[in-house]
Design a protein around this motif. Sequence first.
Motif, PDB file in Angstrom:
ATOM      1  N   ALA A 111     -92.860   6.403  13.206  1.00 49.61           N
ATOM      2  CA  ALA A 111     -92.120   5.482  12.346  1.00 49.61           C
ATOM      3  C   ALA A 111     -93.031   4.810  11.321  1.00 49.61           C
ATOM      4  O   ALA A 111     -92.567   4.228  10.353  1.00 49.61           O
ATOM      5  CB  ALA A 111     -91.432   4.405  13.195  1.00 49.61           C
ATOM      6  N   GLY A 112     -94.345   4.884  11.533  1.00 46.70           N
ATOM      7  CA  GLY A 112     -95.277   4.311  10.581  1.00 46.70           C
ATOM      8  C   GLY A 112     -95.289   2.796  10.554  1.00 46.70           C
ATOM      9  O   GLY A 112     -95.770   2.185   9.611  1.00 46.70           O
ATOM     10  N   LYS A 113     -94.752   2.148  11.579  1.00 49.03           N
ATOM     11  CA  LYS A 113     -94.641   0.690  11.571  1.00 49.03           C
ATOM     12  C   LYS A 113     -95.883   0.015  12.137  1.00 49.03           C
ATOM     13  O   LYS A 113     -96.152  -1.142  11.851  1.00 49.03           O
ATOM     14  CB  LYS A 113     -93.417   0.246  12.384  1.00 49.03           C
ATOM     15  CG  LYS A 113     -92.088   0.679  11.792  1.00 49.03           C
ATOM     16  CD  LYS A 113     -90.948   0.167  12.671  1.00 49.03           C
ATOM     17  CE  LYS A 113     -89.594   0.550  12.108  1.00 49.03           C
ATOM     18  NZ  LYS A 113     -88.490   0.084  12.960  1.00 49.03           N
ATOM     19  N   THR A 114     -96.621   0.702  12.973  1.00 42.06           N
ATOM     20  CA  THR A 114     -97.685   0.068  13.726  1.00 42.06           C
ATOM     21  C   THR A 114     -99.038   0.647  13.352  1.00 42.06           C
ATOM     22  O   THR A 114     -99.191   1.856  13.237  1.00 42.06           O
ATOM     23  CB  THR A 114     -97.447   0.245  15.235  1.00 42.06           C
ATOM     24  OG1 THR A 114     -96.161  -0.265  15.566  1.00 42.06           O
ATOM     25  CG2 THR A 114     -98.493  -0.493  16.047  1.00 42.06           C
ATOM     26  N   SER A 115    -100.018  -0.230  13.184  1.00 41.14           N
ATOM     27  CA  SER A 115    -101.404   0.178  13.004  1.00 41.14           C
ATOM     28  C   SER A 115    -102.192  -0.396  14.173  1.00 41.14           C
ATOM     29  O   SER A 115    -102.377  -1.603  14.259  1.00 41.14           O
ATOM     30  CB  SER A 115    -101.952  -0.339  11.671  1.00 41.14           C
ATOM     31  OG  SER A 115    -103.337  -0.078  11.577  1.00 41.14           O
ATOM     32  N   LEU A 116    -102.597   0.453  15.063  1.00 43.95           N
ATOM     33  CA  LEU A 116    -103.313   0.009  16.250  1.00 43.95           C
ATOM     34  C   LEU A 116    -104.800  -0.032  15.923  1.00 43.95           C
ATOM     35  O   LEU A 116    -105.448   1.005  15.775  1.00 43.95           O
ATOM     36  CB  LEU A 116    -103.030   0.958  17.415  1.00 43.95           C
ATOM     37  CG  LEU A 116    -103.430   0.503  18.808  1.00 43.95           C
ATOM     38  CD1 LEU A 116    -102.733  -0.806  19.171  1.00 43.95           C
ATOM     39  CD2 LEU A 116    -103.074   1.566  19.836  1.00 43.95           C
ATOM     40  N   ARG A 117    -105.347  -1.237  15.802  1.00 42.45           N
ATOM     41  CA  ARG A 117    -106.732  -1.397  15.369  1.00 42.45           C
ATOM     42  C   ARG A 117    -107.714  -1.149  16.501  1.00 42.45           C
ATOM     43  O   ARG A 117    -108.849  -0.723  16.263  1.00 42.45           O
ATOM     44  CB  ARG A 117    -106.940  -2.800  14.798  1.00 42.45           C
ATOM     45  CG  ARG A 117    -106.059  -3.134  13.595  1.00 42.45           C
ATOM     46  CD  ARG A 117    -106.393  -2.262  12.406  1.00 42.45           C
ATOM     47  NE  ARG A 117    -107.722  -2.524  11.889  1.00 42.45           N
ATOM     48  CZ  ARG A 117    -107.985  -3.387  10.901  1.00 42.45           C
ATOM     49  NH1 ARG A 117    -106.997  -4.046  10.310  1.00 42.45           N
ATOM     50  NH2 ARG A 117    -109.224  -3.569  10.494  1.00 42.45           N
ATOM     51  N   ALA A 118    -107.328  -1.444  17.728  1.00 42.63           N
ATOM     52  CA  ALA A 118    -108.228  -1.236  18.862  1.00 42.63           C
ATOM     53  C   ALA A 118    -107.423  -1.262  20.153  1.00 42.63           C
ATOM     54  O   ALA A 118    -106.371  -1.902  20.231  1.00 42.63           O
ATOM     55  CB  ALA A 118    -109.322  -2.305  18.905  1.00 42.63           C
ATOM     56  N   VAL A 119    -107.936  -0.556  21.156  1.00 42.87           N
ATOM     57  CA  VAL A 119    -107.380  -0.578  22.508  1.00 42.87           C
ATOM     58  C   VAL A 119    -108.534  -0.908  23.453  1.00 42.87           C
ATOM     59  O   VAL A 119    -109.584  -0.261  23.412  1.00 42.87           O
ATOM     60  CB  VAL A 119    -106.765   0.776  22.905  1.00 42.87           C
ATOM     61  CG1 VAL A 119    -106.212   0.712  24.329  1.00 42.87           C
ATOM     62  CG2 VAL A 119    -105.677   1.182  21.932  1.00 42.87           C
ATOM     63  N   PHE A 120    -108.344  -1.917  24.294  1.00 40.86           N
ATOM     64  CA  PHE A 120    -109.367  -2.293  25.262  1.00 40.86           C
ATOM     65  C   PHE A 120    -108.884  -1.946  26.668  1.00 40.86           C
ATOM     66  O   PHE A 120    -107.697  -2.051  26.975  1.00 40.86           O
ATOM     67  CB  PHE A 120    -109.679  -3.782  25.176  1.00 40.86           C
ATOM     68  CG  PHE A 120    -110.423  -4.175  23.936  1.00 40.86           C
ATOM     69  CD1 PHE A 120    -111.797  -4.056  23.871  1.00 40.86           C
ATOM     70  CD2 PHE A 120    -109.731  -4.640  22.827  1.00 40.86           C
ATOM     71  CE1 PHE A 120    -112.479  -4.404  22.723  1.00 40.86           C
ATOM     72  CE2 PHE A 120    -110.403  -4.991  21.669  1.00 40.86           C
ATOM     73  CZ  PHE A 120    -111.786  -4.870  21.615  1.00 40.86           C
ATOM     74  N   SER A 121    -109.823  -1.538  27.503  1.00 42.98           N
ATOM     75  CA  SER A 121    -109.521  -1.226  28.894  1.00 42.98           C
ATOM     76  C   SER A 121    -110.612  -1.823  29.772  1.00 42.98           C
ATOM     77  O   SER A 121    -111.802  -1.638  29.504  1.00 42.98           O
ATOM     78  CB  SER A 121    -109.459   0.292  29.104  1.00 42.98           C
ATOM     79  OG  SER A 121    -109.278   0.612  30.473  1.00 42.98           O
ATOM     80  N   SER A 122    -110.189  -2.537  30.809  1.00 38.20           N
ATOM     81  CA  SER A 122    -111.143  -3.098  31.758  1.00 38.20           C
ATOM     82  C   SER A 122    -110.411  -3.407  33.047  1.00 38.20           C
ATOM     83  O   SER A 122    -109.208  -3.187  33.146  1.00 38.20           O
ATOM     84  CB  SER A 122    -111.802  -4.358  31.183  1.00 38.20           C
ATOM     85  OG  SER A 122    -112.890  -4.755  31.983  1.00 38.20           O
ATOM     86  N   GLY A 123    -111.140  -3.925  34.022  1.00 38.12           N
ATOM     87  CA  GLY A 123    -110.539  -4.237  35.305  1.00 38.12           C
ATOM     88  C   GLY A 123    -110.684  -3.122  36.317  1.00 38.12           C
ATOM     89  O   GLY A 123    -110.315  -3.263  37.472  1.00 38.12           O
ATOM     90  N   GLY A 124    -111.227  -1.983  35.906  1.00 40.65           N
ATOM     91  CA  GLY A 124    -111.403  -0.829  36.766  1.00 40.65           C
ATOM     92  C   GLY A 124    -111.761   0.374  35.913  1.00 40.65           C
ATOM     93  O   GLY A 124    -111.643   0.335  34.690  1.00 40.65           O
ATOM     94  N   PRO A 125    -112.193   1.460  36.537  1.00 46.17           N
ATOM     95  CA  PRO A 125    -112.579   2.638  35.764  1.00 46.17           C
ATOM     96  C   PRO A 125    -111.368   3.351  35.167  1.00 46.17           C
ATOM     97  O   PRO A 125    -110.327   3.460  35.804  1.00 46.17           O
ATOM     98  CB  PRO A 125    -113.289   3.526  36.795  1.00 46.17           C
ATOM     99  CG  PRO A 125    -112.720   3.095  38.121  1.00 46.17           C
ATOM    100  CD  PRO A 125    -112.418   1.637  37.986  1.00 46.17           C
ATOM    101  N   LEU A 126    -111.499   3.806  33.926  1.00 49.64           N
ATOM    102  CA  LEU A 126    -110.478   4.622  33.274  1.00 49.64           C
ATOM    103  C   LEU A 126    -110.823   6.079  33.532  1.00 49.64           C
ATOM    104  O   LEU A 126    -111.865   6.564  33.075  1.00 49.64           O
ATOM    105  CB  LEU A 126    -110.436   4.337  31.778  1.00 49.64           C
ATOM    106  CG  LEU A 126    -109.410   5.141  30.968  1.00 49.64           C
ATOM    107  CD1 LEU A 126    -107.994   4.769  31.382  1.00 49.64           C
ATOM    108  CD2 LEU A 126    -109.603   4.909  29.476  1.00 49.64           C
ATOM    109  N   PRO A 127    -109.980   6.823  34.282  1.00 49.25           N
ATOM    110  CA  PRO A 127    -110.308   8.220  34.609  1.00 49.25           C
ATOM    111  C   PRO A 127    -110.443   9.077  33.353  1.00 49.25           C
ATOM    112  O   PRO A 127    -109.719   8.885  32.372  1.00 49.25           O
ATOM    113  CB  PRO A 127    -109.115   8.673  35.453  1.00 49.25           C
ATOM    114  CG  PRO A 127    -108.477   7.427  35.938  1.00 49.25           C
ATOM    115  CD  PRO A 127    -108.710   6.397  34.873  1.00 49.25           C
ATOM    116  N   ALA A 128    -111.365  10.019  33.409  1.00 41.68           N
ATOM    117  CA  ALA A 128    -111.552  10.923  32.267  1.00 41.68           C
ATOM    118  C   ALA A 128    -110.276  11.695  31.970  1.00 41.68           C
ATOM    119  O   ALA A 128    -110.000  12.036  30.812  1.00 41.68           O
ATOM    120  CB  ALA A 128    -112.704  11.887  32.574  1.00 41.68           C
ATOM    121  N   GLU A 129    -109.458  11.925  33.007  1.00 48.89           N
ATOM    122  CA  GLU A 129    -108.220  12.685  32.814  1.00 48.89           C
ATOM    123  C   GLU A 129    -107.226  11.958  31.929  1.00 48.89           C
ATOM    124  O   GLU A 129    -106.324  12.556  31.352  1.00 48.89           O
ATOM    125  CB  GLU A 129    -107.560  12.986  34.172  1.00 48.89           C
ATOM    126  CG  GLU A 129    -108.373  13.893  35.084  1.00 48.89           C
ATOM    127  CD  GLU A 129    -109.497  13.169  35.796  1.00 48.89           C
ATOM    128  OE1 GLU A 129    -109.547  11.917  35.731  1.00 48.89           O
ATOM    129  OE2 GLU A 129    -110.362  13.840  36.393  1.00 48.89           O
TER     130      GLU A 129
END
Length: 563
Positions: free
Chosen positions: A237-255
């Motif tokens: 839809a072109g409405k959103t520009s995601l500037r960054a995504v943060f992840s923490s609190g535990g490991p993010l699996p490579a999968e």
Amino acid sequence: MADFLALEQLLAVGRPAAMTVAVRQGQQLDFACLAQQAANWRAAFAAQPGRRFALYCHDSFTFAAALLGAWHAGVCVYLPADVLPATLARLRGEVDGFAGDIAGEDSLQPLPDTVVPDWPALERQAPGLVVFTSGSTGEPVAIAKQLSQLFDEVQSLAACFDTDMGEAMVLATVSHQHIYGLLFRVLWPLAAGRVFAADRLVFPEDIVAALAVNGDCVLVASPAHLKRLPDNLPWAAGKTSLRAVFSSGGPLPAEALPDCRRLLGRAPIEVYGSSETGGIAWRQRMNDGDLAWRALPGVKLQLDGEKLLVQSPHLAGTDWQRTEDRVSLLGDGFELLGRADRIVKIEEKRVSLTAMESALLATGLVAEVRVLPLSGLRLTLGVLAVPSAAGWALIDEQGKRALNARLRAALAELVEASVLPRRWRYAWTLPSNAQGKATEAALQAWFDPRRPAARLLSRTTGEASLVLEIDARSPYFVGHFPQTPILPGVTQLDWAVLFGRELFAIPAGFLRLEAVKFQQVIAPGSLVSMDLSWQAERGSLGFKLTSAAGAHASGRIVFGAPA
């Protein structure tokens, strides 16, 4: 975007009165409102004799105002992750009172229409916060934080990441009641002058809805959410520009990385740390081989054998703090090798739970797994796993015992027969709290004999369908009745509430039952379908239990705050 303002000076220096601080369900909340609410909370805390209060709020803007008010009143805030009875019971001996949205307690509320004072700067060395470990390895431990530790960590995050974020609005799946959510969705936005959403995105569908209506934004998420991203994210839809995504609190699996990069348009910025140490390092895996973690500004690292030692302004002192993480040097950073402390003794033999989990994942039959010790007459091991597509197929074709046998065979090459897991549970997802972590209590609850084995067949925003196996050994059949055991109706209601709470964001308070009918009994050994429907606007959870024998029970359970 506004200039960065050190948090000890936030109210003393101030922002323009009309500057938007947060958005709640489309309503803009400005700095004047924040200052007024903080003054109301400060007056309420200042009028109390004690200076240690447990604070819990559903809404992040209200929480921010209450937190600032408490600090300006000289109050040290205890930050419970939830308001479960056991959590509150532990806190009663440690705090002088409760504040915010804590039902069943004499919970402090802000005083109305207080005159906004001339705010002084906060004392950086004041004891501002007590947080608790998640309990993933046992009983939660209280960790005290001076305000300087929190404020310096916010400055570290801003120095590392602010440049690329512009005026993006902060959306979050994690709770501000955890140190990660507190820093990333409340304190850092306040200092940076960045707007944040007051409401938390609880389910994947909430992420879709929020991204569809916001412009530039930042997503603060847990691995639990990033592992289950829906395919209908609104980029087309072109409405959103995601500037960054943060992840923490535990490991993010490579999968999970390929879906993150494909559906979010970027790799998450992963932040590594703990409640004890604060933030330590970060990485962004643009490619699967980008394994190295880089230290956050101001953080120093060194090795003791394979164990990581940390020195940083996020710690209470200047001494090096040992972690239980094993690492190896990798270029100008390091690679995490796993925890060194998940060792238990079974039958006088030392067993690595981490190694067992790795062996189970290597079978390809499970997508996620936790091996955990179960207390009883003697210590045994249990396995809670999320089967992969191949694992579910094996269950459908040959039954759960076949999957148990295949997994036991994989472990038999690693450990002796006497220490093999005795109990196996299969879930649609590992249980996680508002911080995206699987606590010890939540994991252990799956081995409670009162919980039926269940498989989730489908789930949407407001509907879910499960199949329950009614085990003849369930304690609910004991004494009900000796000659012809049947499942009590109250148990059926309890199970509807149990699974309703796991699948939907249901308020804590029970109000009433509506149109409840019990058509025919449920006998031991039955296979029962449970259909649930949740109407959030009415606080109504509908349930229906059926089987090959026909309808068993139906009705509605209504939740909400008492009138």
